[in-house]
Motif scaffolding. Structure first.
Motif, mmCIF file in Angstrom:
data_model
loop_
_atom_site.group_PDB
_atom_site.id
_atom_site.type_symbol
_atom_site.label_atom_id
_atom_site.label_comp_id
_atom_site.label_asym_id
_atom_site.label_seq_id
_atom_site.Cartn_x
_atom_site.Cartn_y
_atom_site.Cartn_z
ATOM 1 N N THR A 1 5.553 -56.751 6.365
ATOM 2 C CA THR A 1 4.165 -57.215 6.202
ATOM 3 C C THR A 1 3.213 -56.452 7.127
ATOM 4 O OG1 THR A 1 4.691 -59.039 7.743
ATOM 5 C CG2 THR A 1 4.767 -59.519 5.384
ATOM 6 N N SER A 2 3.687 -56.054 8.305
ATOM 7 C CA SER A 2 2.848 -55.251 9.204
ATOM 8 C C SER A 2 2.495 -53.921 8.560
ATOM 9 C CB SER A 2 3.572 -55.001 10.543
ATOM 10 O OG SER A 2 3.720 -56.182 11.274
ATOM 11 N N LYS A 3 3.474 -53.293 7.920
ATOM 12 C CA LYS A 3 3.238 -52.003 7.269
ATOM 13 C C LYS A 3 2.245 -52.139 6.119
ATOM 14 C CE LYS A 3 3.985 -47.618 6.817
ATOM 15 N NZ LYS A 3 3.490 -46.682 7.836
ATOM 16 N N ILE A 4 2.353 -53.224 5.346
ATOM 17 C CA ILE A 4 1.419 -53.454 4.239
ATOM 18 C C ILE A 4 0.001 -53.675 4.763
ATOM 19 C CG2 ILE A 4 0.808 -55.023 2.355
ATOM 20 C CD1 ILE A 4 3.834 -55.571 2.026
ATOM 21 N N LEU A 5 -0.119 -54.498 5.802
ATOM 22 C CA LEU A 5 -1.442 -54.781 6.381
ATOM 23 C C LEU A 5 -2.084 -53.524 6.948
ATOM 24 C CD1 LEU A 5 -0.668 -58.188 8.131
ATOM 25 C CD2 LEU A 5 -2.340 -57.835 6.301
ATOM 26 N N LEU A 6 -1.274 -52.691 7.610
ATOM 27 C CA LEU A 6 -1.816 -51.467 8.204
ATOM 28 C C LEU A 6 -2.226 -50.447 7.138
ATOM 29 C CD1 LEU A 6 0.677 -51.030 11.186
ATOM 30 C CD2 LEU A 6 -1.777 -51.436 11.375
ATOM 31 N N GLY B 1 15.818 -38.393 5.459
ATOM 32 C CA GLY B 1 14.446 -38.157 5.053
ATOM 33 C C GLY B 1 13.406 -38.575 6.063
ATOM 34 N N ALA B 2 13.839 -39.103 7.217
ATOM 35 C CA ALA B 2 12.870 -39.611 8.181
ATOM 36 C C ALA B 2 12.627 -38.641 9.330
ATOM 37 C CB ALA B 2 13.350 -40.953 8.739
ATOM 38 N N ALA B 3 13.632 -37.814 9.637
ATOM 39 C CA ALA B 3 13.512 -36.973 10.816
ATOM 40 C C ALA B 3 12.356 -35.988 10.701
ATOM 41 C CB ALA B 3 14.827 -36.218 11.035
ATOM 42 N N GLY B 4 12.112 -35.507 9.473
ATOM 43 C CA GLY B 4 11.046 -34.538 9.299
ATOM 44 C C GLY B 4 9.659 -35.129 9.442
ATOM 45 N N GLU B 5 9.554 -36.475 9.362
ATOM 46 C CA GLU B 5 8.259 -37.125 9.436
ATOM 47 C C GLU B 5 7.843 -37.445 10.862
ATOM 48 O OE1 GLU B 5 8.162 -40.529 6.825
ATOM 49 O OE2 GLU B 5 9.593 -39.588 5.464
ATOM 50 N N ILE B 6 8.689 -37.178 11.830
ATOM 51 C CA ILE B 6 8.406 -37.530 13.213
ATOM 52 C C ILE B 6 7.877 -36.316 13.959
ATOM 53 C CG2 ILE B 6 9.345 -38.461 15.363
ATOM 54 C CD1 ILE B 6 11.535 -39.768 13.716
ATOM 55 N N LEU C 1 1.108 -44.122 11.969
ATOM 56 C CA LEU C 1 1.235 -42.668 12.010
ATOM 57 C C LEU C 1 2.290 -42.137 11.050
ATOM 58 C CD1 LEU C 1 1.064 -42.112 15.885
ATOM 59 C CD2 LEU C 1 -0.712 -41.549 14.211
ATOM 60 N N THR C 2 3.350 -42.942 10.820
ATOM 61 C CA THR C 2 4.451 -42.469 9.982
ATOM 62 C C THR C 2 5.130 -43.662 9.314
ATOM 63 O OG1 THR C 2 6.442 -41.086 9.945
ATOM 64 C CG2 THR C 2 6.149 -42.524 11.858
ATOM 65 N N SER C 3 6.232 -43.398 8.625
ATOM 66 C CA SER C 3 6.930 -44.455 7.895
ATOM 67 C C SER C 3 7.732 -45.348 8.835
ATOM 68 C CB SER C 3 7.875 -43.841 6.861
ATOM 69 O OG SER C 3 8.910 -43.123 7.511
ATOM 70 N N ALA C 4 8.018 -46.568 8.379
ATOM 71 C CA ALA C 4 8.804 -47.512 9.177
ATOM 72 C C ALA C 4 10.213 -46.981 9.480
ATOM 73 C CB ALA C 4 8.869 -48.865 8.475
#
Length: 390
Positions: free
Chosen positions: A89-94, A205-210, A154-157
């Motif tokens: 829900t935090s991600k949706i709100l943001l 798939g997450a390492a490249g987003e950091i 800034l990035t994905s959860a």
């Protein structure tokens, strides 16, 4: 004269030592006879009452201990489950409605109102002194979540959770330097195995987003949560976890309401109001769900930290990412890759290794510093009873 002396001894009087002569000296009883020995019926009754009271106290203590052991796994389940709800829900709100600072302030404020209803009425009116450890614990707790919300922006959860899996190491360093916990080299190795497993299961798939900026924000969040554990262990114990969590969120709200208003006030004059009534209703529902889930899962986390060591709590927090992966995969029917399954197995092995090593150190009589009295060493064996229940 002897008969007169005996007649002065009443059942309510103290039991002095007396001599009793029975006719001749050849048939005398032992020289010292107390009042209790002279009234065997009352002695038996007194002993039975004393034994019953002792057994009652022992059984009551053991039942409380069993109840606490049973409640710890339940608290972990609540912590893990509502953590998924809070993060989602935090991600949706943001992403649709609000900013990290506003989200954090509303989480602290609404969660504080919710927690006030959970505090027992017998301790609700207790005046709490905002001493140094409570203030620092609350500030680090709230700063950790403000930074986490910024990182979600800034990035994905999954990318955030990948970096946050390193929290056991930062917690081990800070808790050891702070004198509230200790850790051995094999235990550090088991934590590294746990972290490696979490990285394997979450890094797809997450390492490249950091980026460097995101990594720095998440690491500051890790350090904040580790420092929160240190100062929670140093403060006097609260009557309940809800009482402590309420004051932590209250201090967090007081600390960040000013910066939130100052940062967003200039933007309010230029912000177009394009929310429909349906969008506003969805926002309010999501906000309430998010605040209740946030306060509840942090209440469970705080209560567990009151029972376990800082490092053990951080290891469980790292393992929470595995729970989130499994639950979301089952709920959304997402197939797990071989790498993810391998990561889950490796992380579980690492946690079991840490738990067994910690228990072994406790049974060997090693000393550690307790959270409430950091200057006094106590035996690990008694302190880890609840940890063994896991």
């Amino acid at each position: 004269e002897q008969h007169h002396s005996d007649s002065l001894l009443t059942p309510g009087s103290p039991a002095p030592l007396m001599k009793k002569h029975m006719g001749s000296s050849n048939n005398s009883t032992p020289a010292s006879i107390s009042y209790a020995q002279r009234v065997p019926g009352k002695l038996l009754k007194h002993s039975a009452k004393k034994k019953k009271a002792k057994n009652g106290a022992g059984s009551s203590q053991s039942s409380r201990k069993r109840k606490r052991k049973l409640s710890t796994p339940l608290l972990i389940l609540i912590w893990y489950s509502l953590g998924v709800v809070s993060i989602s829900t935090s991600k949706i709100l943001l992403s649709r409605y609000t900013s990290p600072l506003i989200l954090s302030v509303q989480q602290f404020f609404l969660g504080q109102i919710y927690l006030s209803q959970l505090i027992d009425t017998s301790i609700k009116d207790i005046k709490v002194s905002y001493e140094k450890n409570l203030i620092l614990c609350s500030l680090f707790f709230s700063a950790g979540f403000v930074l986490t919300n910024f990182s979600f922006n800034l990035t994905s959860a999954p990318a955030v959770e990948t970096v946050k899996s390193g929290e056991p190491i930062t917690s081990a360093i800070i808790a050891t330097l702070g004198g509230v916990d200790s850790i051995t080299i094999p235990e550090v190795g088991s934590l590294l195995v746990l972290i490696a497993g979490v990285l394997l299961s979450t890094s797809s798939g997450a390492a490249g987003e950091i980026g460097a900026r995101t990594f720095g924000v998440v690491m500051l969040s890790n350090l904040s949560f580790s420092a929160r554990g240190l100062y929670q262990k140093r403060m006097p114990k609260f009557a309940s976890g809800a009482h402590l969590q309420y004051h932590m969120q209250r201090i967090g709200f007081i600390a960040f309401i000013g910066p939130a208003v100052l940062y967003h006030l200039p933007k309010l004059f230029f912000m177009p109001i394009n929310f429909s009534s349906d969008a506003m209703l969805k926002y309010l529902i999501l906000t309430i769900i998010n605040a209740v889930a946030f306060a509840s899962y942090n209440l469970a986390s705080t209560s567990i930290l009151q029972r376990l060591s800082v490092v053990h709590h951080a290891a469980l927090n790292s393992l929470r990412r595995i729970f989130a992966i499994v639950v979301t995969s089952l709920f959304f029917q997402i197939s797990l890759t071989f790498v993810k399954v391998l990561g889950i197995v490796v992380s579980l092995v690492g946690f079991i290794m840490y738990k067994l090593l910690r228990e072994k150190r406790g049974k060997s009589g090693s000393k550690r510093y307790t959270g409430l009295l950091p200057s006094v060493a106590f035996d690990v064996g008694g302190a880890n009873d609840d940890a063994r229940s896991l």
